[in-house]
Enzyme design. Structure first.
Site, mmCIF file in Angstrom:
data_model
loop_
_atom_site.group_PDB
_atom_site.id
_atom_site.type_symbol
_atom_site.label_atom_id
_atom_site.label_comp_id
_atom_site.label_asym_id
_atom_site.label_seq_id
_atom_site.Cartn_x
_atom_site.Cartn_y
_atom_site.Cartn_z
ATOM 1 N N ARG A 201 0.848 -1.210 0.000
ATOM 2 C CA ARG A 201 0.000 0.000 0.000
ATOM 3 C C ARG A 201 0.874 1.247 0.000
ATOM 4 O O ARG A 201 0.598 2.225 -0.681
ATOM 5 C CB ARG A 201 -0.937 0.012 1.209
ATOM 6 C CG ARG A 201 -1.661 1.346 1.371
ATOM 7 C CD ARG A 201 -2.831 1.354 2.358
ATOM 8 N NE ARG A 201 -2.746 0.389 3.414
ATOM 9 C CZ ARG A 201 -1.972 0.513 4.509
ATOM 10 N NH1 ARG A 201 -1.224 1.586 4.684
ATOM 11 N NH2 ARG A 201 -1.957 -0.436 5.417
ATOM 12 N N TYR B 149 -17.615 17.727 -13.225
ATOM 13 C CA TYR B 149 -17.857 16.317 -13.525
ATOM 14 C C TYR B 149 -18.847 15.737 -12.491
ATOM 15 O O TYR B 149 -18.672 15.956 -11.286
ATOM 16 C CB TYR B 149 -16.520 15.560 -13.477
ATOM 17 C CG TYR B 149 -16.671 14.072 -13.617
ATOM 18 C CD1 TYR B 149 -17.007 13.500 -14.837
ATOM 19 C CD2 TYR B 149 -16.515 13.237 -12.520
ATOM 20 C CE1 TYR B 149 -17.174 12.129 -14.950
ATOM 21 C CE2 TYR B 149 -16.671 11.872 -12.636
ATOM 22 C CZ TYR B 149 -17.010 11.326 -13.861
ATOM 23 O OH TYR B 149 -17.176 9.974 -13.971
ATOM 24 N N ASP C 102 -8.675 19.691 -12.791
ATOM 25 C CA ASP C 102 -8.930 18.354 -13.326
ATOM 26 C C ASP C 102 -8.624 18.435 -14.820
ATOM 27 O O ASP C 102 -9.365 19.046 -15.588
ATOM 28 C CB ASP C 102 -10.389 17.968 -13.061
ATOM 29 C CG ASP C 102 -10.717 16.560 -13.558
ATOM 30 O OD1 ASP C 102 -10.056 16.087 -14.492
ATOM 31 O OD2 ASP C 102 -11.659 15.956 -13.019
ATOM 32 N N LYS D 144 -9.146 7.763 -18.909
ATOM 33 C CA LYS D 144 -9.504 8.387 -20.184
ATOM 34 C C LYS D 144 -8.285 8.478 -21.111
ATOM 35 O O LYS D 144 -7.794 7.468 -21.555
ATOM 36 C CB LYS D 144 -10.148 9.757 -19.914
ATOM 37 C CG LYS D 144 -11.157 9.765 -18.738
ATOM 38 C CD LYS D 144 -12.417 8.981 -19.005
ATOM 39 C CE LYS D 144 -13.292 8.749 -17.780
ATOM 40 N NZ LYS D 144 -13.669 9.920 -17.007
#
Ligand SMILES: *Cc1c(COP(=O)(O)O)cnc(C)c1O
Length: 389
Positions: A45, A97, A169, A194
């Protein structure tokens, strides 16, 4: 050195074996020589060499101090919001978004974080809402799905004069078209799902920060909250990023051709694309985005009904009906019934997401075929195409 040379050679060669592809370190833990004596890695992690390679690549591509990889774009956004405390405020772009809107409103407002949604396409609107409690000005440019463009440089100056940070963003533009840190932003977030990964085959998120102080804070949150990206998906994201310049340049060129075709169609009402001269902030977009206007185009029909849009999105052949964007295969989506379904109709219409609004993500197919796809679809549905004179 050019951006792409820099990018390709930021992908490290494995020192141990010479492997030209970054090894996938599929491990949960690392054997230590003595308690606390290790090779820089102690637990999956906290750190992983494949993830570290991706994080360095994205940091360099965005021109930042450090990068951090998360399980999804929303996990990346979530990590950034966790920098805030109760009572802090965010001034955010009004057509944020949908997933970020849901996170801000339905998760963080109950922890006492206040969000003001503002039309940031006019930078002066930010001045009206920014105050002593404002910690972030949160931008997307271009926005989803109506592709509004905001002046990052101007807004960064306003934010900094008020001791607030600017978060951008950068998912829609991609680092190939736009580098927010160079324009004055402090933090960049991405849905790596994306354009970065680019093949619609994984979900991922990335954060890039401008300095060491922010890097330490995000690193702490990444480890404390644990929403990291696994090694296989880190590797796939690296593999995708290697070709981002080629893909994005092609997608932008195709999107412009498709947008120009749509503007000539008699039964098409509005066409949203920052590359079109009639776009509200076309000149700003040209300046801010290195002349690359993105691969997403949205449009509405004169028959402004969900039925008309449904007919179009279920008839195209190459544009596949699906959520998401930025992949090599073209996608088509009907926001009012898909990505924006949870937004109340009045609010949706206010932000320009009409009943018939259709969003396209242009892939890397040949532009002529994508345009022909619309010609055939429109003919079949008796949607009039004005013949060019
Ligand atoms: C898709 C998207 C996100 C969320 O990313 P996920 O990887 O789906 O969690 C955030 N911002 C923008 C602009 C997006 O398009």
């Amino acid at each position: 050195m050019g951006t792409t040379t820099n990018l390709i050679h930021s992908v490290p060669v494995d020192e141990l074996t010479g492997s030209i592809s970054v090894p996938i370190y599929q491990t949960a833990t690392y054997v230590q020589e003595a308690p606390g004596v290790n090779k820089g890695f102690d637990y999956g992690r906290s750190n992983n060499p494949t993830r570290l390679a991706l994080e360095k690549i994205i940091a360099q591509l965005e021109g930042g101090h450090s990068g951090f990889a998360f399980a999804t774009g929303l996990a990346a956004i979530d990590a950034v919001v966790k920098l805030l405390s109760t009572g802090d405020e965010i001034v955010a772009v009004d057509d944020l978004y949908g997933g970020a809107y849901r996170l801000f409103t339905h998760v963080y407002e109950k922890f006492g974080i206040k969000i003001h949604y503002v039309d940031t396409t006019d930078a002066d609107n930010v001045v009206d809402y920014i105050n002593k409690k404002t910690k972030f000005v949160w931008l997307e440019s271009p926005t989803n799905p109506t592709l509004k463009v905001s002046d990052i440089k101007k807004i960064a100056a306003i934010a900094h004069a008020n001791n607030a940070l600017v978060v951008v963003d950068n998912t829609f533009a991609s680092p190939i078209a736009q580098q927010p840190l160079a324009l004055g932003a402090d933090i960049v977030v991405h849905s790596g799902t994306k354009y970065l990964a680019g093949h619609s085959d994984l979900v991922a998120g990335l954060v890039v920060v401008k300095d060491e102080a922010l890097a330490e804070k995000i690193k702490f949150i990444q480890n404390a909250s644990g929403g990291i990206l696994g090694p296989q998906d880190c590797w796939l994201t690296i593999r995708g990023i290697e070709t981002i310049t080629l893909r994005v340049e092609r997608q932008c060129k195709t999107a412009l051709a498709v947008a120009e075709f749509l503007t000539q169609c008699e039964d098409v009402d509005k066409v949203y694309y920052p590359g079109l001269a009639h776009h509200k902030n076309h000149e700003l977009a040209a300046r801010q985005q290195n002349g690359l206007f993105g691969g997403v185009v949205s449009f509405t029909l004169k028959d402004d009904t969900e039925e008309a849009a449904t007919a179009v999105v279920t008839t195209t052949r190459y544009f596949k009906l699906a959520e998401s964007l930025g992949g090599v295969k073209s996608l088509i989506c009907h926001p009012s019934q898909m990505t924006h379904k949870s937004v109340p109709r009045e609010k949706r219409l206010q932000s320009g997401v009409a009943d018939s609004l259709i969003r396209l993500s242009c892939g890397i197919e040949d532009a002529e075929d994508l345009i022909a796809d619309f010609k055939l679809t429109f003919e079949k549905l008796k949607i009039k195409i004005k013949q060019p004179v």
